[in-house]
Design a protein around this motif. Sequence first.
Motif, PDB file in Angstrom:
ATOM      1  N   ASN A  87       1.037  -1.193  -0.041  1.00 16.50           N
ATOM      2  CA  ASN A  87      -0.040   0.099   0.016  1.00 16.50           C
ATOM      3  C   ASN A  87       0.690   1.283   0.006  1.00 16.50           C
ATOM      4  N   ARG A  88       2.154   1.229   0.080  1.00 23.40           N
ATOM      5  CA  ARG A  88       2.957   2.271   0.231  1.00 23.40           C
ATOM      6  C   ARG A  88       4.108   2.486  -0.868  1.00 23.40           C
ATOM      7  N   THR A  89       3.474   1.883  -2.163  1.00 24.85           N
ATOM      8  CA  THR A  89       4.416   1.818  -3.333  1.00 24.85           C
ATOM      9  C   THR A  89       4.609   3.232  -3.793  1.00 24.85           C
ATOM     10  N   GLY A  90       3.666   4.109  -3.821  1.00 25.91           N
ATOM     11  CA  GLY A  90       3.956   5.505  -4.320  1.00 25.91           C
ATOM     12  C   GLY A  90       5.099   6.262  -3.797  1.00 25.91           C
ATOM     13  N   LYS A  91       4.934   6.315  -2.421  1.00 24.25           N
ATOM     14  CA  LYS A  91       6.145   7.179  -1.836  1.00 24.25           C
ATOM     15  C   LYS A  91       7.319   6.151  -1.800  1.00 24.25           C
ATOM     16  N   LEU A  92       7.426   4.741  -1.789  1.00 18.56           N
ATOM     17  CA  LEU A  92       8.605   4.051  -1.973  1.00 18.56           C
ATOM     18  C   LEU A  92       9.357   4.189  -3.110  1.00 18.56           C
ATOM     19  N   ARG A  93       8.481   4.182  -4.371  1.00 14.74           N
ATOM     20  CA  ARG A  93       9.036   4.454  -5.639  1.00 14.74           C
ATOM     21  C   ARG A  93       9.957   5.524  -5.731  1.00 14.74           C
ATOM     22  N   ALA A  94       9.655   6.891  -5.000  1.00 10.43           N
ATOM     23  CA  ALA A  94      10.320   8.125  -4.994  1.00 10.43           C
ATOM     24  C   ALA A  94      11.630   7.780  -4.124  1.00 10.43           C
ATOM     25  N   GLU A  95      11.349   7.264  -2.939  1.00 12.56           N
ATOM     26  CA  GLU A  95      12.608   6.939  -2.301  1.00 12.56           C
ATOM     27  C   GLU A  95      13.650   6.158  -2.794  1.00 12.56           C
ATOM     28  N   LEU A  96      13.166   5.178  -3.492  1.00 10.41           N
ATOM     29  CA  LEU A  96      14.271   4.171  -4.311  1.00 10.41           C
ATOM     30  C   LEU A  96      14.934   5.088  -5.400  1.00 10.41           C
ATOM     31  N   VAL A  97      14.094   5.821  -6.091  1.00 10.22           N
ATOM     32  CA  VAL A  97      14.937   6.772  -7.105  1.00 10.22           C
ATOM     33  C   VAL A  97      16.153   7.402  -6.546  1.00 10.22           C
ATOM     34  N   GLU A  98      15.655   8.307  -5.385  1.00  7.34           N
ATOM     35  CA  GLU A  98      16.683   9.024  -4.888  1.00  7.34           C
ATOM     36  C   GLU A  98      17.981   8.084  -4.135  1.00  7.34           C
TER      37      GLU A  98
END
Length: 477
Positions: free
Chosen positions: A428-439
């Motif tokens: 359920n947290r993939t949206g925020k996780l995607r941004a954190e993984l990019v960084e």
Amino acid sequence: MRPHPLDFLARMLPENGARPALIDGERTWSYAALAHWVACVAQRLSDRGVGAGERLAIDLPNGAEFVVAYLAAWHAGITVIPINGAMPAEDRAYLLDLTRPTLRLDSTQEGLLEDSERGVAAPFTPYDERIPGAIFFTSGTTSRPKGVCHDAQRMLANVDAFNTLTGISAETRMLHLMPMGYMAGFLNTILSPLAAGGTVVLSPPFSSAAAMGLWPLAMKHRVNTLWLSPTMAAFLVQLNRGGVVYDWCRHHLTHVFIGTASLSAKLEAQFSAAFGVACLESYGMTELLLVSSRTPGAADQAGSVGRVLPGIECVMEENGQLAGVLRIRSPYAMLGYLDSDPAETGVLLPADAQGLETGDIGRLEGDRLFITGRKKDLILHGGVNVSPRAVEEVLLRHAEVANAAVVGMPHDFWGEEVVACVIAHDPNRTGKLRAELVELCRAHLSPDAVPGRFRFVESFPLSSTGKVRKDLLRQSD
């Protein structure tokens, strides 16, 4: 005359005949009892018309009967064709058509494998090095499985060298978890401990249900050695509840080998923290058998697949900006591939005298071998080679990433796009996780290696040996 492949059993009998060799449930066989059972089954095979130079397909579930059938074939000079029960039906039919065994030994042949103290024991058939000891089949993830022919003596020499390197001995009590129809399920986890005079404790095939009983079984039989795939290791970490298991493992496990697929730094740290014991990553191939392993207590081995076995030569072929493509020359290598023409069932295609190109990319530091990726998995992004494994290791640093697999997908501008397939602990947290993984990737990777796309999935398609099927990941895009 070269010694018989089963001389190791004969060596155990004078002083160690009463030592436990094989434990399957409530049944235990000493070395003397195992040797007698093997010789009796060899005689029954002869009575059925399966003799020296013939082929025996073993299509049995994991169990003592599989082990005995295998050794009985060697006793009688018969070539073994082990069948992995997880192999697709189409591939199974293909390998049986290609090899044409004299007998397919399955669960209906109960009388042939019956254990009897009064059975008639066959003498050893003189060893003939022209007859392969076994024909293994590769997983066939991208094409038809290849038949890999091995000499029984080379297999014994390989495990002897491995045992010497790693300290496998008569005190070893190995918990067997691998499919016996697969190379590691026999060579690593049956032949290796038996050749050293140790004990093999058979476990039910590894599954979520069987894993619950793994530690009680290990404790009951005083197991001190495990051989796991990374998938198995990850599952045990997830099930771990600490306490008694942690204390027992820390005090009783001397060897926990990890093989069949690459071990991530994250999983290695998690397993060590959960069970208080170091992971000994190993490296090998169906065509080459065991090549290297970490050893207990050795320093400066993190990130490597350990020390190369004596007699094996690793050659790196330069490949652009990355480390070399690994070619190996080994005294334990296969005799050759079985010709894939069904009309030529006895023809071997000889192994290359210059060694085998493994398809792996790696480097040597002294006698330590490091594997950094697969040649076929390399991603060419804008003319720059990107190692998927390097990207995966960075992604796995994030606490919310359970697993990651990186593949290259066709791209009109870049040639190939770096695509990260991720299993998240919290879907359920993939949206925020995607941004954190990019960084995270931007901080630790070159711009070309930063994934252009992320795909969040529930699971990865796996081969029967626990490797991620990246070919299927690409197809599912």
